[in-house]
Design a protein around this motif. Structure first.
Motif, PDB file in Angstrom:
ATOM      1  N   LEU A 236       5.320  25.410  -9.115  1.00  0.00           N
ATOM      2  CA  LEU A 236       5.536  26.699  -8.422  1.00  0.00           C
ATOM      3  C   LEU A 236       4.816  27.914  -9.056  1.00  0.00           C
ATOM      4  O   LEU A 236       4.823  27.798 -10.096  1.00  0.00           O
ATOM      5  CB  LEU A 236       7.016  26.904  -8.257  1.00  0.00           C
ATOM      6  N   ILE A 237       4.226  28.724  -8.122  1.00  0.00           N
ATOM      7  CA  ILE A 237       3.344  29.593  -8.619  1.00  0.00           C
ATOM      8  C   ILE A 237       4.153  31.020  -8.307  1.00  0.00           C
ATOM      9  O   ILE A 237       4.606  31.044  -7.258  1.00  0.00           O
ATOM     10  CB  ILE A 237       1.910  29.728  -8.013  1.00  0.00           C
ATOM     11  N   VAL A 238       4.279  31.992  -9.459  1.00  0.00           N
ATOM     12  CA  VAL A 238       4.977  33.059  -9.117  1.00  0.00           C
ATOM     13  C   VAL A 238       4.223  34.172  -9.363  1.00  0.00           C
ATOM     14  O   VAL A 238       4.045  34.198 -10.846  1.00  0.00           O
ATOM     15  CB  VAL A 238       6.406  33.254  -9.663  1.00  0.00           C
TER      16      VAL A 238
ATOM     17  N   ILE B 239      -6.612  31.339  -7.690  1.00  0.00           N
ATOM     18  CA  ILE B 239      -7.120  30.780  -8.777  1.00  0.00           C
ATOM     19  C   ILE B 239      -6.187  29.467  -9.104  1.00  0.00           C
ATOM     20  O   ILE B 239      -6.705  28.452  -9.448  1.00  0.00           O
ATOM     21  CB  ILE B 239      -7.362  31.762  -9.954  1.00  0.00           C
ATOM     22  N   LEU B 240      -4.906  29.712  -9.264  1.00  0.00           N
ATOM     23  CA  LEU B 240      -3.769  28.706  -9.760  1.00  0.00           C
ATOM     24  C   LEU B 240      -4.005  27.753  -8.570  1.00  0.00           C
ATOM     25  O   LEU B 240      -3.823  26.497  -8.928  1.00  0.00           O
ATOM     26  CB  LEU B 240      -2.730  29.381  -9.879  1.00  0.00           C
ATOM     27  N   GLU B 241      -3.959  28.155  -7.524  1.00  0.00           N
ATOM     28  CA  GLU B 241      -3.575  27.113  -6.494  1.00  0.00           C
ATOM     29  C   GLU B 241      -4.779  26.239  -6.314  1.00  0.00           C
ATOM     30  O   GLU B 241      -4.701  25.001  -6.148  1.00  0.00           O
ATOM     31  CB  GLU B 241      -3.860  27.816  -4.820  1.00  0.00           C
TER      32      GLU B 241
ATOM     33  N   LEU C  19       7.528  22.458 -12.970  1.00  0.00           N
ATOM     34  CA  LEU C  19       6.505  23.403 -13.624  1.00  0.00           C
ATOM     35  C   LEU C  19       6.304  24.647 -12.754  1.00  0.00           C
ATOM     36  O   LEU C  19       6.008  24.645 -11.649  1.00  0.00           O
ATOM     37  CB  LEU C  19       5.261  22.865 -13.962  1.00  0.00           C
ATOM     38  N   ILE C  20       6.728  25.727 -13.634  1.00  0.00           N
ATOM     39  CA  ILE C  20       6.469  27.081 -12.983  1.00  0.00           C
ATOM     40  C   ILE C  20       5.241  27.915 -13.670  1.00  0.00           C
ATOM     41  O   ILE C  20       5.282  28.114 -14.785  1.00  0.00           O
ATOM     42  CB  ILE C  20       7.767  27.986 -13.144  1.00  0.00           C
ATOM     43  N   PHE C  21       4.134  28.493 -12.789  1.00  0.00           N
ATOM     44  CA  PHE C  21       3.197  29.230 -13.592  1.00  0.00           C
ATOM     45  C   PHE C  21       3.786  30.479 -13.015  1.00  0.00           C
ATOM     46  O   PHE C  21       3.811  31.099 -12.071  1.00  0.00           O
ATOM     47  CB  PHE C  21       1.786  29.088 -12.564  1.00  0.00           C
TER      48      PHE C  21
ATOM     49  N   ASN D 123      -7.208  20.816  -7.714  1.00  0.00           N
ATOM     50  CA  ASN D 123      -8.041  20.070  -8.470  1.00  0.00           C
ATOM     51  C   ASN D 123      -7.678  19.204  -9.585  1.00  0.00           C
ATOM     52  O   ASN D 123      -8.615  18.739 -10.425  1.00  0.00           O
ATOM     53  CB  ASN D 123      -9.489  20.798  -8.640  1.00  0.00           C
ATOM     54  N   THR D 124      -6.433  19.232  -9.886  1.00  0.00           N
ATOM     55  CA  THR D 124      -5.866  18.548 -10.984  1.00  0.00           C
ATOM     56  C   THR D 124      -4.945  17.232 -10.745  1.00  0.00           C
ATOM     57  O   THR D 124      -3.961  17.613  -9.963  1.00  0.00           O
ATOM     58  CB  THR D 124      -5.108  19.655 -11.849  1.00  0.00           C
TER      59      THR D 124
END
Length: 70
Positions: free
Chosen positions: A5-7, A16-18, A50-52, A23-24
């Motif tokens: 999850l990106i917050v 960028i995180l997406e 996992l939370i970014f 790609n990982t």
């Protein structure tokens, strides 16, 4: 597969995180959120591993959000 999850309140940071997650291998993006309030809702709907998490956000900052999860 690690469900992520990106917050983050900044669009460019989310993008960028997406891209990084896409790609990982082993990472799967479940959702992106612009603030902690959206993230609370997503966490109720989906299991997340996992939370970014951005620290400096309007309304509820990342540290306050994190403390609320424990």
């Amino acid at each position: 597969m690690i469900r992520c999850l990106i917050v983050d309140d900044e669009l460019i940071a989310r993008q960028i995180l997406e891209e990084y997650i896409a790609n990982t291998s082993g990472l799967m993006l479940v959702a992106t959120c612009r603030n902690a309030l959206e993230a609370f809702s997503k966490l109720e709907q989906h299991p997340i591993d996992l939370i970014f998490l951005d620290i400096e956000m309007p309304l509820v900052n990342g540290l306050t959000f994190l403390k609320a999860l424990t």
